[in-house]
Design a protein around this motif. Structure first.
Motif, PDB file in Angstrom:
ATOM      1  N   SER A   1       4.740   5.719  -2.337  1.00 47.46           N
ATOM      2  CA  SER A   1       5.330   4.629  -3.177  1.00 47.46           C
ATOM      3  C   SER A   1       6.306   5.599  -4.351  1.00 47.46           C
ATOM      4  CB  SER A   1       4.406   3.749  -3.700  1.00 47.46           C
ATOM      5  OG  SER A   1       4.958   3.069  -4.864  1.00 47.46           O
TER       6      SER A   1
ATOM      7  N   LYS B   1       8.081   0.079  -3.343  1.00 45.37           N
ATOM      8  CA  LYS B   1       6.747  -0.728  -3.141  1.00 45.37           C
ATOM      9  C   LYS B   1       6.506  -0.662  -1.806  1.00 45.37           C
ATOM     10  CE  LYS B   1       7.072  -4.280  -6.983  1.00 45.37           C
ATOM     11  NZ  LYS B   1       5.607  -3.864  -7.502  1.00 45.37           N
TER      12      LYS B   1
ATOM     13  N   TRP C   1       4.522  -2.714   1.338  1.00 47.91           N
ATOM     14  CA  TRP C   1       3.841  -4.188   1.793  1.00 47.91           C
ATOM     15  C   TRP C   1       2.575  -3.947   2.292  1.00 47.91           C
ATOM     16  CZ3 TRP C   1       1.748  -6.249   6.099  1.00 47.91           C
ATOM     17  CH2 TRP C   1       1.811  -7.555   6.331  1.00 47.91           C
TER      18      TRP C   1
ATOM     19  N   LEU D   1      -4.220  -6.223  -0.006  1.00 45.50           N
ATOM     20  CA  LEU D   1      -3.760  -6.260  -1.417  1.00 45.50           C
ATOM     21  C   LEU D   1      -4.903  -6.497  -2.404  1.00 45.50           C
ATOM     22  CD1 LEU D   1      -1.087  -6.212  -3.259  1.00 45.50           C
ATOM     23  CD2 LEU D   1      -1.149  -8.796  -3.034  1.00 45.50           C
TER      24      LEU D   1
ATOM     25  N   HIS E   1      -6.043  -3.902  -5.506  1.00 49.34           N
ATOM     26  CA  HIS E   1      -5.980  -4.338  -6.851  1.00 49.34           C
ATOM     27  C   HIS E   1      -7.437  -4.166  -7.524  1.00 49.34           C
ATOM     28  CE1 HIS E   1      -2.795  -7.890  -6.755  1.00 49.34           C
ATOM     29  NE2 HIS E   1      -2.357  -6.510  -6.634  1.00 49.34           N
TER      30      HIS E   1
ATOM     31  N   ASP F   1       0.435  -2.427  -9.328  1.00 46.19           N
ATOM     32  CA  ASP F   1       2.146  -2.553  -9.440  1.00 46.19           C
ATOM     33  C   ASP F   1       2.896  -1.897  -8.333  1.00 46.19           C
ATOM     34  OD1 ASP F   1       2.010  -4.016 -11.787  1.00 46.19           O
ATOM     35  OD2 ASP F   1       1.961  -2.131 -12.852  1.00 46.19           O
TER      36      ASP F   1
ATOM     37  N   THR G   1       2.934  -5.015  -2.438  1.00 47.49           N
ATOM     38  CA  THR G   1       3.252  -6.564  -2.471  1.00 47.49           C
ATOM     39  C   THR G   1       2.954  -7.027  -1.023  1.00 47.49           C
ATOM     40  OG1 THR G   1       5.189  -7.860  -2.746  1.00 47.49           O
ATOM     41  CG2 THR G   1       5.696  -5.566  -1.743  1.00 47.49           C
ATOM     42  N   THR G   2       3.110  -8.415  -1.074  1.00 46.92           N
ATOM     43  CA  THR G   2       3.010  -9.187   0.248  1.00 46.92           C
ATOM     44  C   THR G   2       3.964  -9.777   0.509  1.00 46.92           C
ATOM     45  OG1 THR G   2       1.935 -11.025  -1.010  1.00 46.92           O
ATOM     46  CG2 THR G   2       0.420  -9.574   0.059  1.00 46.92           C
ATOM     47  N   ASP G   3       5.306  -9.530  -0.420  1.00 46.25           N
ATOM     48  CA  ASP G   3       6.800  -9.936  -0.237  1.00 46.25           C
ATOM     49  C   ASP G   3       7.432  -9.088   0.656  1.00 46.25           C
ATOM     50  OD1 ASP G   3       9.136 -10.962  -0.386  1.00 46.25           O
ATOM     51  OD2 ASP G   3       9.352 -11.248  -2.449  1.00 46.25           O
TER      52      ASP G   3
ATOM     53  N   LEU H   1      10.946  -7.449  -0.445  1.00 40.99           N
ATOM     54  CA  LEU H   1      10.725  -6.335  -1.512  1.00 40.99           C
ATOM     55  C   LEU H   1      10.918  -4.973  -1.000  1.00 40.99           C
ATOM     56  CD1 LEU H   1       8.687  -7.780  -4.350  1.00 40.99           C
ATOM     57  CD2 LEU H   1      11.159  -8.081  -4.163  1.00 40.99           C
ATOM     58  N   THR H   2      10.581  -4.660   0.283  1.00 42.66           N
ATOM     59  CA  THR H   2      10.482  -3.236   0.803  1.00 42.66           C
ATOM     60  C   THR H   2      10.776  -3.159   2.122  1.00 42.66           C
ATOM     61  OG1 THR H   2       9.045  -1.446   0.919  1.00 42.66           O
ATOM     62  CG2 THR H   2       8.078  -3.413   1.057  1.00 42.66           C
TER      63      THR H   2
ATOM     64  N   ARG I   1       5.881  -0.932   5.454  1.00 41.49           N
ATOM     65  CA  ARG I   1       4.873  -1.841   5.447  1.00 41.49           C
ATOM     66  C   ARG I   1       3.689  -1.020   6.111  1.00 41.49           C
ATOM     67  NH1 ARG I   1       8.928  -4.863   8.057  1.00 41.49           N
ATOM     68  NH2 ARG I   1       7.751  -5.044   9.939  1.00 41.49           N
TER      69      ARG I   1
END
Length: 407
Positions: A177, A183, A185, A191, A195, A201, A204-206, A209-210, A213
Motif C-alpha cells: 500500500s 489502498k 481491498w 477488514l 482495524h 486508512d 477498504t471493501t470498496d 477504489l483500488t 485485492r
C-alpha cells in the motif's frame, strides 16, 4: 516441567495456566467462547482478535525484556511453584516465528533473547520447524515484498489478486500500500481484523477504489483467475514459502529477466543485479499467476542461525503435520550435543491421515553403519536384511492432523 502446570496452544482441561502464542487456527483448535478452564495469557494484540471470549480469563502479557512471575502449585506434591516467563516478539503474524533482524524492533527482540538465554540456558527448545529442510531457502520478507511490488508495477493495466489467510501477511499488504500509494481491498471479516490491529486508512471493501485485492487463500485458483480475465485483465500472486503448485508454467526460468526487461531498464545497476540473483524466488504458474517466496516463517538457514544462538540442550519441532516436516534434531542435533541424528526423517504425506517415515543414514565413507552393511553383503546375508528392513518400514506410520493455515 511437571505435567499439569501450563499448556501452550493446547486447550484441554488439566492445566493451571494457558498461553496462546498467536491466533492462527491450528493453534486455537479447541479454544471457543465457552472455554473456561483457567487464566489465559497472551499479548494485547492477540487478545484484541478474540471474538466473544470471556475477557475475565485473559491476562495480557507485555512484549518486553522483563520477566513475569506466575504462582502455581505442584499437582503431585501440592507445594508452591513459581514460574518465570518472558514474551518476546517473534515478528510473524503477529506471533509464530521469523528470525529476521532487518529493523530496530527485530534487533531489539534479538538482543532481549540473547540476554535471556545467557542468564538462563535453554533446556528444551520447542521450535517452529515449518521449513527445517535445506531445500527451503527464500529471501527476507522485505526483499520478497519488493519483488511482488515489481510484478504489480509491471502490469499497470491489470487488476491484481493476492491470496492470503485470515491472519498473517499484514506487513506485506501494508508495504504494498505504501510503496504503490494505493489502498488494498480486503473482504469484510479481514477488514475487521485489520482495524483491530490498528490499520485504519490502508484497507477498504470498496472495489472501485483500488485495482489490488487481497482475497481468501481458499478462493485463489486458476479457475477463478480465468473467470476474472473474462471480465478484466487480471494477474494472481500467491505469497508463500511452499511451492503453490507442483509444476511451474513453461518459461518460468526466464521470469525475472522478463520482469526486468518490461519495467526496470532505468533502475540502478545494483537493483537489477539483486533481482537477477533472486530469480528463483518468483515462479509463474499458468499465464497470469505468480508465486513469490514470501514467508512469515523462518527458512532453513534462519532456523540454523537461531538454534546456534540459543544452543538448547534438546529441542522438539512443534509442526508435525506439515508436508515438509523434518525433525530439527536430524539437521541440528549436534548443536544439542547429540552424536548421531535421529533415525527417522519424516517426509511428505501419502494421504490426508498418514505420512510415511523413512530410515536415513549418513552416506559418509567413514560411516561405520555403511561399512557394517557392506560387510553383511559380502557375507551373503544382505538380502535377508533388506527384506527385514522393508517390513519394518512398512509398519512405520505416523498419524497427523491437517494444518488450517499454511504459510
Amino acid at each position: 516441567m511437571e505435567s499439569g502446570l501450563i499448556s501452550v496452544d493446547r486447550w484441554k482441561s488439566g492445566s493451571q495456566a494457558y498461553f496462546l502464542t498467536h491466533m492462527h487456527s491450528d493453534h486455537t483448535r479447541g479454544l471457543s467462547p465457552n472455554w473456561s478452564h483457567a487464566p489465559l495469557f497472551c499479548s494485547r494484540t492477540t487478545a484484541s482478535l478474540f471474538p466473544g471470549f470471556d475477557l475475565s480469563l485473559l491476562r495480557l502479557v507485555p512484549l518486553s525484556s522483563s520477566w513475569q512471575s506466575l504462582s502455581l502449585r505442584s499437582p503431585s506434591s501440592g507445594s508452591p511453584v513459581l514460574l518465570h516467563f518472558m514474551a518476546i516478539d517473534a515478528h510473524h503474524c503477529p506471533g509464530d516465528f521469523r528470525w529476521e533482524c532487518e529493523d530496530a524492533a527485530a534487533e531489539e527482540a534479538r538482543t532481549t533473547l540473547v540476554a535471556a538465554v545467557n542468564d538462563f540456558p535453554v533446556d528444551i527448545l520447542y521450535l517452529d520447524n515449518t521449513y527445517c529442510n535445506p531445500i527451503y531457502t527464500f529471501p527476507s520478507r522485505h526483499v520478497a515484498a519488493n519483488l511482488i511490488a515489481h510484478i504489480i508495477l509491471s502490469h499497470p493495466s491489470h487488476d491484481i489478486v493476492i491470496g492470503v489467510d485470515s491472519l498473517g501477511k499484514e506487513d506485506l499488504l501494508v508495504h504494498l500500500s505504501r510503496i504503490l500509494n494505493i489502498k488494498i481491498w480486503v473482504w469484510p471479516e479481514r477488514l475487521r481484523t485489520m482495524h483491530l490491529l490498528g490499520f485504519q486508512d490502508i484497507f477498504t471493501t470498496d472495489t472501485s477504489l483500488t485495482r489490488v485485492r487481497a482475497v481468501p487463500r481458499y478462493s485463489f485458483s486458476i479457475q477463478t483467475l480465468e473467470g476474472l480475465n473474462l471480465m478484466c485483465p487480471t494477474i494472481g500472486i500467491m505469497p508463500s514459502g511452499l511451492p503453490w503448485l507442483k509444476t511451474p508454467f513453461k518459461g518460468d526460468a526466464n521470469l525475472s529477466a522478463s520482469l526486468l526487461t518490461a519495467n526496470n531498464r532505468r533502475k540502478p545497476a545494483a537493483q537489477q543485479r539483486e533481482l537477477l540473483l533472486l530469480q528463483g524466488a518468483v515462479h509463474m504458474f499458468h499465464d497470469n499467476m505468480f508465486s513469490v517466496n514470501y514467508s512469515d516463517h523462518s527458512c532453513y538457514q534462519e532456523i540454523g542461525e537461531f538454534i546456534n544462538l540459543v544452543k538448547p540442550k534438546s529441542m522438539k519441532g512443534i509442526v508435525v503435520s506439515s508436508s515438509c516436516y523434518v525433525d530439527p534434531l536430524y539437521y541440528f542435533g549436534r548443536v544439542c550435543g547429540a552424536s548421531e541424528p535421529p533415525e527417522l526423517l519424516l517426509l511428505r504425506p501419502d494421504s490426508r491421515e498418514q505420512f510415511r517415515a523413512v530410515r536415513i543414514k549418513s552416506y559418509s565413507t567413514k560411516d561405520e553403519t555403511i561399512n557394517s552393511q557392506k560387510e553383511k553383503w559380502r557375507k551373503g546375508d544382505g538380502h535377508s536384511s533388506l527384506r527385514r528392513n522393508k517390513k519394518r518400514r512398512a509398519r512405520i506410520q505416523v498419524k497427523c492432523a491437517k494444518i488450517a493455515d499454511v504459510d
